[in-house]
Enzyme design. Structure first.
Site, PDB file in Angstrom:
ATOM      1  N   PHE A  80     -12.835  -4.826   1.481  1.00 29.72           N
ATOM      2  CA  PHE A  80     -14.173  -4.507   0.515  1.00 29.72           C
ATOM      3  C   PHE A  80     -15.397  -4.086   1.802  1.00 29.72           C
ATOM      4  O   PHE A  80     -16.372  -4.718   0.566  1.00 29.72           O
ATOM      5  CB  PHE A  80     -14.086  -4.509  -1.051  1.00 29.72           C
ATOM      6  CG  PHE A  80     -14.309  -3.612  -2.170  1.00 29.72           C
ATOM      7  CD1 PHE A  80     -14.064  -2.853  -2.415  1.00 29.72           C
ATOM      8  CD2 PHE A  80     -15.122  -4.351  -3.359  1.00 29.72           C
ATOM      9  CE1 PHE A  80     -14.284  -1.771  -3.074  1.00 29.72           C
ATOM     10  CE2 PHE A  80     -15.438  -3.618  -4.688  1.00 29.72           C
ATOM     11  CZ  PHE A  80     -15.079  -2.150  -4.242  1.00 29.72           C
ATOM     12  N   PRO A  81     -15.589  -4.412   2.476  1.00 31.08           N
ATOM     13  CA  PRO A  81     -16.912  -4.597   3.161  1.00 31.08           C
ATOM     14  C   PRO A  81     -18.069  -3.019   2.881  1.00 31.08           C
ATOM     15  O   PRO A  81     -18.545  -3.457   3.083  1.00 31.08           O
ATOM     16  CB  PRO A  81     -16.229  -4.052   4.798  1.00 31.08           C
ATOM     17  CG  PRO A  81     -14.887  -2.990   4.964  1.00 31.08           C
ATOM     18  CD  PRO A  81     -14.587  -3.502   3.238  1.00 31.08           C
ATOM     19  N   LEU A  82     -17.159  -2.534   2.436  1.00 32.79           N
ATOM     20  CA  LEU A  82     -18.593  -0.898   1.900  1.00 32.79           C
ATOM     21  C   LEU A  82     -18.486  -1.030   0.452  1.00 32.79           C
ATOM     22  O   LEU A  82     -19.248  -0.166   0.001  1.00 32.79           O
ATOM     23  CB  LEU A  82     -17.718   0.219   2.606  1.00 32.79           C
ATOM     24  CG  LEU A  82     -17.570   0.089   3.750  1.00 32.79           C
ATOM     25  CD1 LEU A  82     -17.136   1.522   4.525  1.00 32.79           C
ATOM     26  CD2 LEU A  82     -18.714  -0.162   5.123  1.00 32.79           C
ATOM     27  N   GLY A  83     -17.692  -2.321   0.034  1.00 30.55           N
ATOM     28  CA  GLY A  83     -18.367  -2.303  -2.353  1.00 30.55           C
ATOM     29  C   GLY A  83     -17.523  -0.278  -2.104  1.00 30.55           C
ATOM     30  O   GLY A  83     -17.862   0.427  -2.736  1.00 30.55           O
TER      31      GLY A  83
ATOM     32  N   TYR B  72       0.761  -1.053  -0.049  1.00 28.48           N
ATOM     33  CA  TYR B  72      -0.080   0.399  -0.283  1.00 28.48           C
ATOM     34  C   TYR B  72       1.074   1.473  -0.130  1.00 28.48           C
ATOM     35  O   TYR B  72       1.468   1.748   1.467  1.00 28.48           O
ATOM     36  CB  TYR B  72      -1.132   0.078   0.987  1.00 28.48           C
ATOM     37  CG  TYR B  72      -1.531  -1.338   1.346  1.00 28.48           C
ATOM     38  CD1 TYR B  72      -2.140  -2.013   0.108  1.00 28.48           C
ATOM     39  CD2 TYR B  72      -2.332  -1.546   2.628  1.00 28.48           C
ATOM     40  CE1 TYR B  72      -3.002  -3.079  -0.013  1.00 28.48           C
ATOM     41  CE2 TYR B  72      -3.567  -2.155   2.165  1.00 28.48           C
ATOM     42  CZ  TYR B  72      -4.057  -2.750   1.230  1.00 28.48           C
ATOM     43  OH  TYR B  72      -4.725  -4.339   1.727  1.00 28.48           O
TER      44      TYR B  72
HETATM   45  N1  LIG Z   1      -7.028  -8.355   1.401  1.00 29.25           N
HETATM   46  C1  LIG Z   1      -7.270  -7.734  -0.117  1.00 29.25           C
HETATM   47  O1  LIG Z   1      -6.289  -8.033  -1.057  1.00 29.25           O
HETATM   48  C2  LIG Z   1      -7.506  -6.386   0.416  1.00 29.25           C
HETATM   49  C3  LIG Z   1      -7.278  -6.019  -0.762  1.00 29.25           C
HETATM   50  C4  LIG Z   1      -8.141  -4.787  -0.970  1.00 29.25           C
HETATM   51  C5  LIG Z   1      -8.297  -3.925   0.825  1.00 29.25           C
HETATM   52  N2  LIG Z   1      -7.556  -5.014   1.797  1.00 29.25           N
HETATM   53  C6  LIG Z   1      -8.181  -4.330   2.812  1.00 29.25           C
HETATM   54  O2  LIG Z   1      -9.301  -3.795   3.177  1.00 29.25           O
HETATM   55  C7  LIG Z   1      -9.987  -3.095   3.653  1.00 29.25           C
HETATM   56  C8  LIG Z   1     -10.813  -2.164   3.149  1.00 29.25           C
HETATM   57  O3  LIG Z   1     -11.082  -2.247   1.981  1.00 29.25           O
HETATM   58  P1  LIG Z   1     -11.406  -1.189   0.540  1.00 29.25           P
HETATM   59  O4  LIG Z   1     -10.903   0.098   1.114  1.00 29.25           O
HETATM   60  O5  LIG Z   1     -10.920  -1.464  -0.283  1.00 29.25           O
HETATM   61  O6  LIG Z   1     -13.364  -0.859   0.681  1.00 29.25           O
HETATM   62  P2  LIG Z   1     -14.017  -0.485   1.997  1.00 29.25           P
HETATM   63  O7  LIG Z   1     -13.184  -0.435   3.438  1.00 29.25           O
HETATM   64  O8  LIG Z   1     -15.188  -1.090   1.142  1.00 29.25           O
HETATM   65  O9  LIG Z   1     -14.233   0.934   1.445  1.00 29.25           O
HETATM   66  C9  LIG Z   1     -13.174   2.604   1.372  1.00 29.25           C
HETATM   67  C10 LIG Z   1     -13.770   3.864   0.389  1.00 29.25           C
HETATM   68  O10 LIG Z   1     -15.170   3.909   0.834  1.00 29.25           O
HETATM   69  C11 LIG Z   1     -15.427   5.584   1.542  1.00 29.25           C
HETATM   70  N3  LIG Z   1     -15.930   5.160   3.030  1.00 29.25           N
HETATM   71  C12 LIG Z   1     -15.547   4.332   3.676  1.00 29.25           C
HETATM   72  N4  LIG Z   1     -16.857   4.669   4.545  1.00 29.25           N
HETATM   73  C13 LIG Z   1     -18.148   6.005   3.778  1.00 29.25           C
HETATM   74  C14 LIG Z   1     -18.743   6.262   4.803  1.00 29.25           C
HETATM   75  N5  LIG Z   1     -19.360   6.236   6.351  1.00 29.25           N
HETATM   76  N6  LIG Z   1     -19.334   6.965   3.926  1.00 29.25           N
HETATM   77  C15 LIG Z   1     -19.229   7.113   2.313  1.00 29.25           C
HETATM   78  N7  LIG Z   1     -17.832   6.553   1.796  1.00 29.25           N
HETATM   79  C16 LIG Z   1     -17.339   5.660   3.619  1.00 29.25           C
HETATM   80  C17 LIG Z   1     -13.771   5.635   1.722  1.00 29.25           C
HETATM   81  O11 LIG Z   1     -13.701   6.707   1.138  1.00 29.25           O
HETATM   82  P3  LIG Z   1     -13.750   7.842   1.720  1.00 29.25           P
HETATM   83  O12 LIG Z   1     -11.856   7.785   2.552  1.00 29.25           O
HETATM   84  O13 LIG Z   1     -13.867   9.018   1.422  1.00 29.25           O
HETATM   85  O14 LIG Z   1     -14.281   8.555   3.219  1.00 29.25           O
HETATM   86  C18 LIG Z   1     -13.280   4.745   1.297  1.00 29.25           C
HETATM   87  O15 LIG Z   1     -12.924   5.258  -0.827  1.00 29.25           O
HETATM   88  C19 LIG Z   1      -8.426  -1.835   3.124  1.00 29.25           C
HETATM   89  O16 LIG Z   1      -7.873  -0.617   4.019  1.00 29.25           O
HETATM   90  C20 LIG Z   1      -7.167  -2.618   3.190  1.00 29.25           C
HETATM   91  O17 LIG Z   1      -6.462  -2.917   4.981  1.00 29.25           O
HETATM   92  C21 LIG Z   1      -7.026  -5.683   1.366  1.00 29.25           C
END
Ligand SMILES: NC(=O)c1ccc[n+]([C@@H]2O[C@H](COP(=O)([O-])OP(=O)(O)OC[C@H]3O[C@@H](n4cnc5c(N)ncnc54)[C@H](OP(=O)(O)O)[C@@H]3O)[C@@H](O)[C@H]2O)c1
Length: 292
Positions: A215-218, A70
């Protein structure tokens, strides 16, 4: 509500024991989005990224997920800058197995030599003597899976890794890995709107392994009429219902929603105390609405 849960609302999500030896709150934080666009380079606003990390811990988050890839390196460096020396109960989980040639580019390398280098690099950047949870980020199609796992097992024996986890794997991978080293967690893509890995969630629950949905929030876009209706009735946001659904889906679920915003962080953590009724849960579970 007790004093503790009032001032540390993430604790309302309940706890999970990783490998029976490391207890963390079930709502964690994902630190991937604290980097620049394309998960590349520093964030536009490093001061806010640091403030988000500190606020997360203040609110009771004690499990932070990151990876060497990252940034690369940026997310781990920010975590150390914001939080080292770390509070005793804070667990930092990192991962290795990718190379980053450029923005939005990811190439496999889970060879033993690369994983060794990756663990040493993470130890240095995170300013740790031992990594609480080290996850194989993804199996490498060009490297025997057992060779990757044996490397992590060896580094655990050497005291550089406390616990070992997997990411982006099938049940078959988990079973093969468990023959080499105890596996305490599995991190796959999963959310209210994306249940492809339901069978892995069920396997983890049956075997006492934490399931960490990424990607818990898509990416903030999880939505749909059903989420909206239930959220409106509760006077909360659809995203909060999606998180509450995840937490109720399994006692081994450990979501790590990511954000670069303090307001979103606070909103997400509020979901820890949101108890869905059985009726709401069943309705949400039975009908999959696609993210819009
Ligand atoms: N193992 C793997 O291959 C893998 C791949 C991807 C991710 N991950 C891990 O999983 C974590 C989460 O995944 P992710 O970041 O892809 O997806 P996510 O948690 O589903 O989504 C994060 C996104 O959602 C937005 N968000 C968060 N809270 C919000 C809210 N209350 N209202 C509106 N928008 C909101 C954020 O934008 P803002 O910044 O504007 O809030 C950010 O762009 C990552 O940080 C990483 O640690 C692992």
């Amino acid at each position: 509500m007790s004093e503790k849960t009032t001032s540390r609302p993430a604790a309302d999500s309940g706890t999970i024991d990783l490998g029976g030896e490391l207890t963390v709150n079930r709502l964690g934080f994902g630190a991937m989005r604290l980097t620049g666009d394309g998960i590349w380079g520093p964030p536009k606003d490093p001061a806010t990224a640091i403030a988000v990390l500190r606020r997360a811990v203040e609110l009771g988050i004690n499990f932070i997920d990151t990876a060497d890839s990252y940034g690369p390196n940026v997310s781990e460096e920010l975590i150390a800058e914001a939080l080292a020396p770390y509070p005793k109960n804070l667990a930092i989980a990192t991962k290795g197995g990718w190379n980053r040639p450029g923005a939005n580019q990811w190439t496999h390398d889970a060879s033993p030599a690369h994983l060794r280098e990756a663990v040493e690099g993470s130890l240095k950047r995170l300013r740790l003597g031992r990594i609480d949870l080290y996850q194989l980020h993804v199996p490498d199609p060009m490297v025997p899976f057992d060779a990757s796992m044996e490397t992590l097992a060896n580094m655990q024996s050497e005291g550089k890794i406390r616990l070992v986890g997997l990411s982006n794997v099938t049940v078959e991978h988990i079973e093969r890995a468990r023959k080499v080293v105890p596996i305490v967690s599995v991190q796959n893509r999963y959310s209210f709107a994306d249940r492809e890995w339901d069978n892995v969630v069920d396997y983890c629950e049956a075997n006492g392994i934490a399931f960490i949905p990424w990607f818990p929030l898509g990416a903030g876009r999880v939505a749909g009429k059903l989420l909206q209706r239930i959220a409106q009735a509760r006077q909360v946001k659809p995203i909060q219902i999606a998180l509450a659904w995840l937490l109720k889906r399994s006692p081994v679920m450990l979501p790590i929603p990511g954000t670069s915003s303090i307001a979103h962080l606070e909103e997400n953590i509020q979901a820890a105390s949101l108890q869905l009724s059985e009726k709401e849960y069943l309705e949400l579970t039975g009908i999959t609405e696609l993210a819009s």
